[in-house]
Write a protein that holds these residues in place. Structure first.
Motif, PDB file in Angstrom:
ATOM      1  N   GLU A   5     -34.663 -40.493  61.907  1.00 15.77           N
ATOM      2  CA  GLU A   5     -35.264 -41.030  60.677  1.00 15.77           C
ATOM      3  C   GLU A   5     -36.093 -39.983  59.946  1.00 15.77           C
ATOM      4  OE1 GLU A   5     -34.798 -43.799  59.198  1.00 15.77           O
ATOM      5  OE2 GLU A   5     -33.741 -44.992  60.686  1.00 15.77           O
ATOM      6  N   PHE A   6     -36.840 -39.183  60.688  1.00  7.96           N
ATOM      7  CA  PHE A   6     -37.726 -38.200  60.068  1.00  7.96           C
ATOM      8  C   PHE A   6     -36.923 -37.151  59.296  1.00  7.96           C
ATOM      9  CE2 PHE A   6     -39.953 -34.091  60.240  1.00  7.96           C
ATOM     10  CZ  PHE A   6     -41.105 -34.432  59.535  1.00  7.96           C
ATOM     11  N   GLU A   7     -35.911 -36.555  59.941  1.00  5.39           N
ATOM     12  CA  GLU A   7     -35.142 -35.488  59.308  1.00  5.39           C
ATOM     13  C   GLU A   7     -34.313 -36.005  58.141  1.00  5.39           C
ATOM     14  OE1 GLU A   7     -35.373 -32.308  59.757  1.00  5.39           O
ATOM     15  OE2 GLU A   7     -36.808 -32.465  61.394  1.00  5.39           O
ATOM     16  N   VAL A   8     -33.754 -37.205  58.299  1.00  5.03           N
ATOM     17  CA  VAL A   8     -32.969 -37.783  57.209  1.00  5.03           C
ATOM     18  C   VAL A   8     -33.865 -38.087  56.014  1.00  5.03           C
ATOM     19  CG1 VAL A   8     -31.625 -39.803  56.482  1.00  5.03           C
ATOM     20  CG2 VAL A   8     -31.118 -38.676  58.656  1.00  5.03           C
ATOM     21  N   SER A   9     -35.022 -38.682  56.281  1.00  4.73           N
ATOM     22  CA  SER A   9     -35.968 -38.979  55.202  1.00  4.73           C
ATOM     23  C   SER A   9     -36.404 -37.698  54.503  1.00  4.73           C
ATOM     24  CB  SER A   9     -37.191 -39.714  55.764  1.00  4.73           C
ATOM     25  OG  SER A   9     -38.148 -39.922  54.757  1.00  4.73           O
ATOM     26  N   LYS A  10     -36.599 -36.646  55.272  1.00  7.27           N
ATOM     27  CA  LYS A  10     -37.044 -35.375  54.706  1.00  7.27           C
ATOM     28  C   LYS A  10     -35.989 -34.770  53.784  1.00  7.27           C
ATOM     29  CE  LYS A  10     -37.722 -31.704  57.379  1.00  7.27           C
ATOM     30  NZ  LYS A  10     -38.339 -30.788  58.361  1.00  7.27           N
ATOM     31  N   ILE A  11     -34.719 -34.799  54.209  1.00  2.00           N
ATOM     32  CA  ILE A  11     -33.688 -34.186  53.362  1.00  2.00           C
ATOM     33  C   ILE A  11     -33.409 -35.044  52.133  1.00  2.00           C
ATOM     34  CG2 ILE A  11     -31.568 -35.170  54.376  1.00  2.00           C
ATOM     35  CD1 ILE A  11     -30.448 -32.245  54.172  1.00  2.00           C
ATOM     36  N   VAL A  12     -33.567 -36.378  52.266  1.00  2.00           N
ATOM     37  CA  VAL A  12     -33.412 -37.249  51.095  1.00  2.00           C
ATOM     38  C   VAL A  12     -34.486 -36.914  50.062  1.00  2.00           C
ATOM     39  CG1 VAL A  12     -33.626 -39.632  50.250  1.00  2.00           C
ATOM     40  CG2 VAL A  12     -32.229 -39.135  52.274  1.00  2.00           C
ATOM     41  N   ASN A  13     -35.722 -36.822  50.513  1.00  2.00           N
ATOM     42  CA  ASN A  13     -36.824 -36.523  49.588  1.00  2.00           C
ATOM     43  C   ASN A  13     -36.683 -35.138  48.972  1.00  2.00           C
ATOM     44  OD1 ASN A  13     -38.114 -38.999  49.919  1.00  2.00           O
ATOM     45  ND2 ASN A  13     -39.263 -38.289  51.712  1.00  2.00           N
ATOM     46  N   GLN A  14     -36.293 -34.160  49.789  1.00  2.00           N
ATOM     47  CA  GLN A  14     -36.103 -32.806  49.266  1.00  2.00           C
ATOM     48  C   GLN A  14     -34.963 -32.772  48.250  1.00  2.00           C
ATOM     49  OE1 GLN A  14     -37.941 -30.234  49.629  1.00  2.00           O
ATOM     50  NE2 GLN A  14     -36.688 -28.590  48.795  1.00  2.00           N
ATOM     51  N   SER A  15     -33.907 -33.534  48.512  1.00  2.26           N
ATOM     52  CA  SER A  15     -32.764 -33.572  47.585  1.00  2.26           C
ATOM     53  C   SER A  15     -33.168 -34.155  46.243  1.00  2.26           C
ATOM     54  CB  SER A  15     -31.625 -34.400  48.193  1.00  2.26           C
ATOM     55  OG  SER A  15     -31.169 -33.836  49.398  1.00  2.26           O
ATOM     56  N   LEU A  16     -33.961 -35.221  46.260  1.00  3.82           N
ATOM     57  CA  LEU A  16     -34.404 -35.842  45.016  1.00  3.82           C
ATOM     58  C   LEU A  16     -35.328 -34.907  44.240  1.00  3.82           C
ATOM     59  CD1 LEU A  16     -35.038 -39.495  46.286  1.00  3.82           C
ATOM     60  CD2 LEU A  16     -33.002 -38.588  45.152  1.00  3.82           C
ATOM     61  N   LYS A  17     -36.196 -34.180  44.947  1.00  4.64           N
ATOM     62  CA  LYS A  17     -37.080 -33.228  44.278  1.00  4.64           C
ATOM     63  C   LYS A  17     -36.282 -32.083  43.658  1.00  4.64           C
ATOM     64  CE  LYS A  17     -41.123 -34.199  47.137  1.00  4.64           C
ATOM     65  NZ  LYS A  17     -41.990 -33.734  48.237  1.00  4.64           N
ATOM     66  N   GLU A  18     -35.249 -31.644  44.363  1.00  2.00           N
ATOM     67  CA  GLU A  18     -34.430 -30.571  43.804  1.00  2.00           C
ATOM     68  C   GLU A  18     -33.639 -31.055  42.591  1.00  2.00           C
ATOM     69  OE1 GLU A  18     -32.281 -27.971  46.301  1.00  2.00           O
ATOM     70  OE2 GLU A  18     -33.907 -27.756  47.762  1.00  2.00           O
ATOM     71  N   CYS A  19     -33.245 -32.330  42.600  1.00  2.00           N
ATOM     72  CA  CYS A  19     -32.601 -32.899  41.401  1.00  2.00           C
ATOM     73  C   CYS A  19     -33.565 -32.851  40.216  1.00  2.00           C
ATOM     74  CB  CYS A  19     -32.177 -34.346  41.661  1.00  2.00           C
ATOM     75  SG  CYS A  19     -30.660 -34.522  42.596  1.00  2.00           S
ATOM     76  N   ALA A  20     -34.838 -33.162  40.485  1.00  2.00           N
ATOM     77  CA  ALA A  20     -35.845 -33.127  39.412  1.00  2.00           C
ATOM     78  C   ALA A  20     -35.996 -31.717  38.861  1.00  2.00           C
ATOM     79  CB  ALA A  20     -37.181 -33.644  39.947  1.00  2.00           C
ATOM     80  N   ASN A  23     -29.333 -48.205  46.238  1.00  2.00           N
ATOM     81  CA  ASN A  23     -30.459 -47.270  46.130  1.00  2.00           C
ATOM     82  C   ASN A  23     -30.469 -46.482  44.823  1.00  2.00           C
ATOM     83  OD1 ASN A  23     -31.767 -47.713  48.656  1.00  2.00           O
ATOM     84  ND2 ASN A  23     -30.113 -46.586  49.670  1.00  2.00           N
ATOM     85  N   VAL A  24     -29.456 -46.629  43.987  1.00  2.00           N
ATOM     86  CA  VAL A  24     -29.341 -45.785  42.800  1.00  2.00           C
ATOM     87  C   VAL A  24     -30.575 -45.892  41.910  1.00  2.00           C
ATOM     88  CG1 VAL A  24     -28.090 -45.410  40.638  1.00  2.00           C
ATOM     89  CG2 VAL A  24     -26.824 -45.720  42.769  1.00  2.00           C
ATOM     90  N   ASP A  25     -30.999 -47.108  41.578  1.00  2.00           N
ATOM     91  CA  ASP A  25     -32.164 -47.279  40.702  1.00  2.00           C
ATOM     92  C   ASP A  25     -33.407 -46.612  41.294  1.00  2.00           C
ATOM     93  OD1 ASP A  25     -31.071 -48.713  38.538  1.00  2.00           O
ATOM     94  OD2 ASP A  25     -31.081 -50.563  39.690  1.00  2.00           O
ATOM     95  N   LEU A  26     -33.614 -46.822  42.581  1.00  2.00           N
ATOM     96  CA  LEU A  26     -34.781 -46.241  43.258  1.00  2.00           C
ATOM     97  C   LEU A  26     -34.724 -44.719  43.217  1.00  2.00           C
ATOM     98  CD1 LEU A  26     -37.321 -46.471  45.077  1.00  2.00           C
ATOM     99  CD2 LEU A  26     -35.751 -46.572  47.042  1.00  2.00           C
ATOM    100  N   TYR A  27     -33.560 -44.156  43.542  1.00  2.00           N
ATOM    101  CA  TYR A  27     -33.413 -42.703  43.553  1.00  2.00           C
ATOM    102  C   TYR A  27     -33.634 -42.106  42.159  1.00  2.00           C
ATOM    103  CZ  TYR A  27     -31.443 -42.734  48.316  1.00  2.00           C
ATOM    104  OH  TYR A  27     -31.252 -42.862  49.669  1.00  2.00           O
ATOM    105  N   ILE A  28     -33.069 -42.739  41.146  1.00  2.00           N
ATOM    106  CA  ILE A  28     -33.209 -42.214  39.778  1.00  2.00           C
ATOM    107  C   ILE A  28     -34.680 -42.227  39.354  1.00  2.00           C
ATOM    108  CG2 ILE A  28     -32.692 -42.653  37.342  1.00  2.00           C
ATOM    109  CD1 ILE A  28     -30.397 -41.395  38.922  1.00  2.00           C
ATOM    110  N   GLU A  29     -35.385 -43.317  39.671  1.00  2.00           N
ATOM    111  CA  GLU A  29     -36.804 -43.376  39.312  1.00  2.00           C
ATOM    112  C   GLU A  29     -37.599 -42.296  40.028  1.00  2.00           C
ATOM    113  OE1 GLU A  29     -38.388 -45.005  36.904  1.00  2.00           O
ATOM    114  OE2 GLU A  29     -36.334 -45.542  36.359  1.00  2.00           O
ATOM    115  N   LYS A  30     -37.275 -42.035  41.293  1.00  3.69           N
ATOM    116  CA  LYS A  30     -37.965 -40.978  42.037  1.00  3.69           C
ATOM    117  C   LYS A  30     -37.689 -39.605  41.417  1.00  3.69           C
ATOM    118  CE  LYS A  30     -38.565 -43.006  46.628  1.00  3.69           C
ATOM    119  NZ  LYS A  30     -38.326 -42.831  48.072  1.00  3.69           N
ATOM    120  N   ILE A  31     -36.446 -39.379  40.994  1.00  2.00           N
ATOM    121  CA  ILE A  31     -36.096 -38.099  40.384  1.00  2.00           C
ATOM    122  C   ILE A  31     -36.838 -37.915  39.065  1.00  2.00           C
ATOM    123  CG2 ILE A  31     -34.216 -36.809  39.286  1.00  2.00           C
ATOM    124  CD1 ILE A  31     -32.332 -38.088  41.386  1.00  2.00           C
TER     125      ILE A  31
END
Length: 543
Positions: A306-321, A349-357
């Motif tokens: 969970e930790f590593e997956v959550s980390k790469i998801v968050n990093q991916s969204l930040k890199e999209c930004a 999760n699309v709406d959530l991800y887009i808002e985070k980006i």
């Protein structure tokens, strides 16, 4: 036409200028329509589809063309042995790096060919039938972003008592730190009729973000599967490039499927397949795959907790930004396409991800502030060499008639604190700094920051993104006697298990929050400048 076909199919033997001359002489005066495609012979179709990916902008296409016409072209081209050789060899070269004609001949001699039409269903049926008849199996799957579907995993799960290990390779969701995802953008540089309906977003930059979200969906599917099964699941990401080859292999069953995809079109429109059952060839091929999986320059392995997956998801969204900022993608462009994204991705999760980006984009703009690019422009992966000779091994450029060095630095953040070091060597003794250093001859900025982090902290840097690039600091006198430095600044929230600072360079390592940083005046000139540029040093907080 015959002269063109022979030379185009053997395109490695002629130069690019001659290729284009031959292609345009043959096809430029014709309207490319349904009738044109339907009358093409096998060899003509092969020659046309090869040239089409490079020279389509100079052709005229009728409005009646669609994805099915590219599939018709590909099906016709599949009848050409030279076309199969060209596409397959280019894919193998991308993956293996070094092949010869003998290797290709051996592959073809052991292969059953699967046509473009049959590739829609036949390989899946054969693969899962073979899976039901195996034991103690290790599976290898090379994908792009979405070949690992929920249905595929359900079929694998139904036979999990026969499987020991599942190895999945796919494009990395880190759109800036890794190159493989943007490597797929070539699939947009094709005629409009060759862009898949309801698979891509027409806006190429928005579609790159769509691809990231598709990969994140796949990661979550794979993570959930790994929790529900006793099968050992390994997930690998391509770092440098997508290898232009889809693979499915059953090691114990001696069964291998290859799907070459070295053309620039979306591969599901033209893909053909090769099925191999020769034990010796498959054993050798899987050995090559295992070597490839351990090459950290080409592959990044994600631990499926969970930790590593959550980390790469968050990093991916930040890199999209950050990608949105670098590519001038406004939120409006994302929102205009969000309905299509949701339809294509079928992910809650699309709406959530887009808002985070979008939120991260705003914060990054505030964090970075406004700055002007004052130096020459080099990409972060471009290897830079000196334009003037000095008796040092670092890069020396001429900017504004001044000898200028190239510097890299990185801001590390953990739990709202930032990593700083106290320098040991003159002229910076006891000064606080981020991890930073000079670019050495022939290095890229990415090469240099990885080396600096390894040298100063004994840490192998993996996940990081670009904050600022190509900006000039003119009042930073270094120990090599120069004040002009062209800077590249990176950012990472990578977790450190342990830090081993270099005793020759560092007196102390410390983590400080923004308030603590603003109470200190003992920074090197360069660190103070870059930290001010990104908003970590703020005059209002310092007063």
């Amino acid at each position: 036409m015959n002269n063109y076909k022979e030379q185009m199919i053997n395109s490695s033997k002629i130069n690019e200028k001659r290729q284009k001359e031959l292609f345009m002489r043959t096809f430029s005066k014709k309207e490319i329509n349904t009738a044109f495609i339907e009358q093409l012979s096998t060899e003509s179709a092969a020659a046309f589809i090869i040239g089409l990916q490079y020279y389509h902008k100079d052709l005229t296409f009728s409005d009646d063309l669609s994805n099915k016409h590219l599939a018709i072209l590909a099906e016709k081209a599949f009848g050409s042995e030279e076309y199969i050789r060209l596409v397959t060899n280019k894919s193998l070269l991308s993956f293996l790096g070094d092949i010869n004609e003998e290797y290709y001949k051996e592959l073809i001699s052991h292969s059953k060919k699967i046509s473009v039409t049959d590739c829609k269903t036949s390989p899946d049926e054969t693969f899962y039938k073979k899976l039901t008849k195996t034991n103690n199996e290790e599976i290898f799957v090379f994908s792009t972003t979405s070949q690992i579907s929920e249905l595929s995993l359900k079929l694998i799960k139904a036979n999990e008592n026969k499987i020991n290990e599942l190895n999945i390779f796919m494009v990395s969701p880190l759109i800036l730190s890794h190159k493989s995802l943007l490597d797929l953008s070539k699939e947009h540089d094709v005629p409009d009729f060759a862009i898949p309906n309801m698979q891509f977003i027409k806006n190429e930059r928005v579609d790159s973000i769509r691809r990231v979200l598709r990969i994140l969906k796949s990661i979550n599917i794979i993570k959930n599967y790994s929790k529900e099964t006793n099968v050992k699941v390994n997930l690998y990401f391509y770092v440098q490039n997508y290898p232009n080859l889809k693979i499915r292999a059953l090691e114990s069953r001696d069964f291998l499927q290859l799907f070459p995809s070295s053309l620039t079109f979306a591969n599901n429109l033209y893909r053909f397949g090769l099925e191999i059952t020769n034990k010796d060839f498959i054993e050798d091929f899987i050995r090559k795959v295992k070597v490839y999986s351990k090459d950290s320059n080409k592959i990044y392995k994600l631990e499926l907790n969970e930790f590593e997956v959550s980390k790469i998801v968050n990093q991916s969204l930040k890199e999209c930004a950050l990608y949105m900022i670098k590519q001038d993608v406004e939120p409006k462009s994302i929102y205009e396409n969000i309905s299509d994204m949701k339809l294509i991705l079928d992910d809650n999760n699309v709406d959530l991800y887009i808002e985070k980006i979008v939120t991260a984009r705003k914060r990054l703009l505030d964090f970075m502030g406004k700055f002007d690019t004052q130096g020459p422009t080099y990409d972060i992966t471009t290897k830079i060499n000196s334009t003037v000779n000095e008796s040092k091994n670092h890069v020396n450029l001429i900017i504004g008639n001044e000898i200028t060095h190239v510097s890299v630095g990185i801001v590390f953040k953990q739990d709202d604190k930032y990593l700083l070091i106290k320098k040991k060597k003159e002229p910076y003794t006891n000064k606080l700094s981020i991890i930073a250093g000079h670019l050495e001859e022939g290095e890229s900025p990415v090469d240099a920051i990885r080396r600096e982090v390894k040298e100063e902290l004994n840490h192998n840097l993996k996940n990081f993104s670009t904050l600022l690039e190509n900006f000039l600091i003119t009042d930073d006198y270094c120990r090599h006697g120069r004040s002009n430095h062209l800077w590249y600044l990176f950012y990472s929230e990578e977790d450190f298990q342990a830090i081993t600072p270099c005793k020759d360079e560092i007196l102390e390592v410390c983590w400080m929050n923004k308030e603590q940083i603003n109470k200190i005046n003992n920074f090197t000139v360069a660190s103070k400048t870059v930290l001010t540029k990104v908003g970590l040093i703020n005059d209002e907080l310092r007063n």
